[in-house]
Design a protein around this motif. Structure first.
Motif, mmCIF file in Angstrom:
data_model
loop_
_atom_site.group_PDB
_atom_site.id
_atom_site.type_symbol
_atom_site.label_atom_id
_atom_site.label_comp_id
_atom_site.label_asym_id
_atom_site.label_seq_id
_atom_site.Cartn_x
_atom_site.Cartn_y
_atom_site.Cartn_z
ATOM 1 N N UNK A 47 0.678 -1.073 0.068
ATOM 2 C CA UNK A 47 -0.032 -0.059 0.021
ATOM 3 C C UNK A 47 0.835 1.271 0.152
ATOM 4 N N UNK A 48 2.000 1.151 -0.116
ATOM 5 C CA UNK A 48 3.156 2.216 0.139
ATOM 6 C C UNK A 48 2.719 3.372 -0.790
ATOM 7 N N UNK A 49 2.363 3.162 -2.081
ATOM 8 C CA UNK A 49 2.202 4.135 -3.100
ATOM 9 C C UNK A 49 0.947 5.005 -2.894
ATOM 10 N N UNK A 50 -0.023 4.470 -1.864
ATOM 11 C CA UNK A 50 -1.149 5.072 -1.507
ATOM 12 C C UNK A 50 -1.168 5.930 -0.331
ATOM 13 N N UNK A 51 -0.079 5.838 0.325
ATOM 14 C CA UNK A 51 -0.229 6.209 1.623
ATOM 15 C C UNK A 51 0.499 7.797 1.444
ATOM 16 N N UNK A 52 -0.386 8.589 1.933
ATOM 17 C CA UNK A 52 -0.014 10.120 1.577
ATOM 18 C C UNK A 52 0.235 10.776 2.953
ATOM 19 N N UNK A 53 -0.305 10.438 4.296
ATOM 20 C CA UNK A 53 -0.183 11.194 5.485
ATOM 21 C C UNK A 53 1.090 10.395 6.214
ATOM 22 N N UNK A 54 2.284 10.945 5.952
ATOM 23 C CA UNK A 54 3.504 10.298 6.187
ATOM 24 C C UNK A 54 3.575 10.605 7.935
ATOM 25 N N UNK A 55 2.938 11.604 8.418
ATOM 26 C CA UNK A 55 2.961 11.520 9.996
ATOM 27 C C UNK A 55 2.295 10.795 10.745
ATOM 28 N N UNK A 56 1.299 10.045 9.951
ATOM 29 C CA UNK A 56 0.446 8.971 10.625
ATOM 30 C C UNK A 56 1.135 7.726 10.172
ATOM 31 N N UNK A 57 2.105 7.468 9.649
ATOM 32 C CA UNK A 57 2.828 6.409 9.243
ATOM 33 C C UNK A 57 2.987 5.361 10.315
ATOM 34 N N UNK A 58 3.634 6.087 11.496
ATOM 35 C CA UNK A 58 4.044 4.955 12.759
ATOM 36 C C UNK A 58 2.679 4.267 13.265
ATOM 37 N N UNK A 59 1.562 5.098 13.342
ATOM 38 C CA UNK A 59 0.385 4.587 13.837
ATOM 39 C C UNK A 59 -0.254 3.490 12.871
ATOM 40 N N UNK A 60 -0.132 3.974 11.656
ATOM 41 C CA UNK A 60 -0.529 2.801 10.723
ATOM 42 C C UNK A 60 0.232 1.460 10.768
ATOM 43 N N UNK A 61 1.335 1.702 10.810
ATOM 44 C CA UNK A 61 2.271 0.580 10.825
ATOM 45 C C UNK A 61 2.027 -0.356 12.233
ATOM 46 N N UNK A 62 1.730 0.476 13.208
ATOM 47 C CA UNK A 62 1.297 -0.247 14.617
ATOM 48 C C UNK A 62 -0.036 -0.890 14.487
ATOM 49 N N UNK A 63 -0.752 -0.242 13.654
ATOM 50 C CA UNK A 63 -2.362 -1.169 13.518
ATOM 51 C C UNK A 63 -2.065 -2.397 12.845
ATOM 52 N N UNK A 64 -1.301 -2.381 11.533
ATOM 53 C CA UNK A 64 -1.172 -3.185 10.801
ATOM 54 C C UNK A 64 -0.499 -4.525 11.525
ATOM 55 N N UNK A 65 0.563 -4.123 12.487
ATOM 56 C CA UNK A 65 1.037 -5.272 13.216
ATOM 57 C C UNK A 65 0.132 -5.752 14.213
ATOM 58 N N UNK A 66 -0.549 -4.946 14.835
ATOM 59 C CA UNK A 66 -1.521 -5.561 15.762
ATOM 60 C C UNK A 66 -2.602 -6.409 15.121
ATOM 61 N N UNK A 67 -3.061 -6.046 13.955
ATOM 62 C CA UNK A 67 -4.142 -6.705 13.209
ATOM 63 C C UNK A 67 -3.471 -8.107 12.602
ATOM 64 N N UNK A 68 -2.203 -8.133 12.335
ATOM 65 C CA UNK A 68 -1.522 -9.301 11.851
ATOM 66 C C UNK A 68 -1.461 -10.114 13.142
ATOM 67 N N UNK A 69 -1.098 -9.697 14.332
ATOM 68 C CA UNK A 69 -1.132 -10.479 15.634
ATOM 69 C C UNK A 69 -2.311 -11.038 15.873
ATOM 70 N N UNK A 70 -3.278 -10.312 15.825
ATOM 71 C CA UNK A 70 -4.754 -10.721 16.012
ATOM 72 C C UNK A 70 -5.245 -11.812 15.173
ATOM 73 N N UNK A 71 -4.843 -11.616 13.688
ATOM 74 C CA UNK A 71 -5.385 -12.501 12.742
ATOM 75 C C UNK A 71 -4.734 -13.914 13.008
ATOM 76 N N UNK A 72 -3.314 -13.699 13.128
ATOM 77 C CA UNK A 72 -2.537 -14.994 13.421
ATOM 78 C C UNK A 72 -3.190 -15.715 14.593
#
Length: 168
Positions: A47-72
């Motif tokens: 999704x990197x090419x669609x990410x425009x808000x670079x200030x929110x990138x840390x939070x988004x990455x953390x959200x992806x991580x937590x969701x990956x953990x919960x999915x697992x």
């Protein structure tokens, strides 16, 4: 290498250790933490090419991580989780290695849902609102899971809360 790839590589270099530590606190296993971090970066890259808000990138990455953990967990890897005597010997900031090991061992025994809330609230320093949004649950659920998680940690560590000590 394209500018997109350079920017992504810089992000990975800057955030890999932090995300892996968070993943470790969630799952309690360095190998699984590495896998979760890799899954996170793979999903981010797609999704990197669609990410425009670079200030929110840390939070988004953390959200992806937590969701990956919960999915697992939902897919059954959670059932194969085994707590072992292996641990990380790297000391945390301002923490004696022995205390850190005891805390990590106790944290691994806290139920996964409560552990997730504890990691997000107290390790990642997210607000109740942000944690609820990330986990897609109510703020009340976050508060109750945090309270139960802290209670479980205190019981495992044989620690009494400060409010109980004042009357003594």
């Amino acid at each position: 290498m394209a500018d997109r790839d350079i920017a992504f590589a810089q992000f990975v270099t800057a955030k890999a250790d932090s995300l892996q530590r968070t993943a470790y606190l969630l799952c309690g296993d360095w190998h699984r933490a590495e896998d979760l971090t890799q899954v996170t970066f793979t999903k981010l890259y797609r999704r990197w090419h669609r990410l425009t808000d670079l200030d929110a990138l840390d939070g988004y990455a953390r959200q992806v991580l937590v969701r990956a953990f919960l999915s697992e967990r939902r897919l059954g890897w959670f059932r194969r989780e085994h707590v072992t005597a292996e641990h990380d010997d790297r000391p945390g900031p301002g923490t004696a290695p022995e205390d850190r090991l005891v805390l990590l061992a106790a944290l691994a025994k806290v139920p996964a849902g409560q552990r997730t809330v504890l990691v997000l609230r107290y390790w990642e320093d997210l607000s109740v609102e942000d944690t609820a949004r990330l986990l897609e649950c109510s703020e009340g659920t976050v508060k109750s899971q945090a309270a139960r998680g802290l209670q479980a940690l205190r019981a495992l560590l044989n620690v009494t809360p400060l409010s109980s000590r004042r009357g003594a």
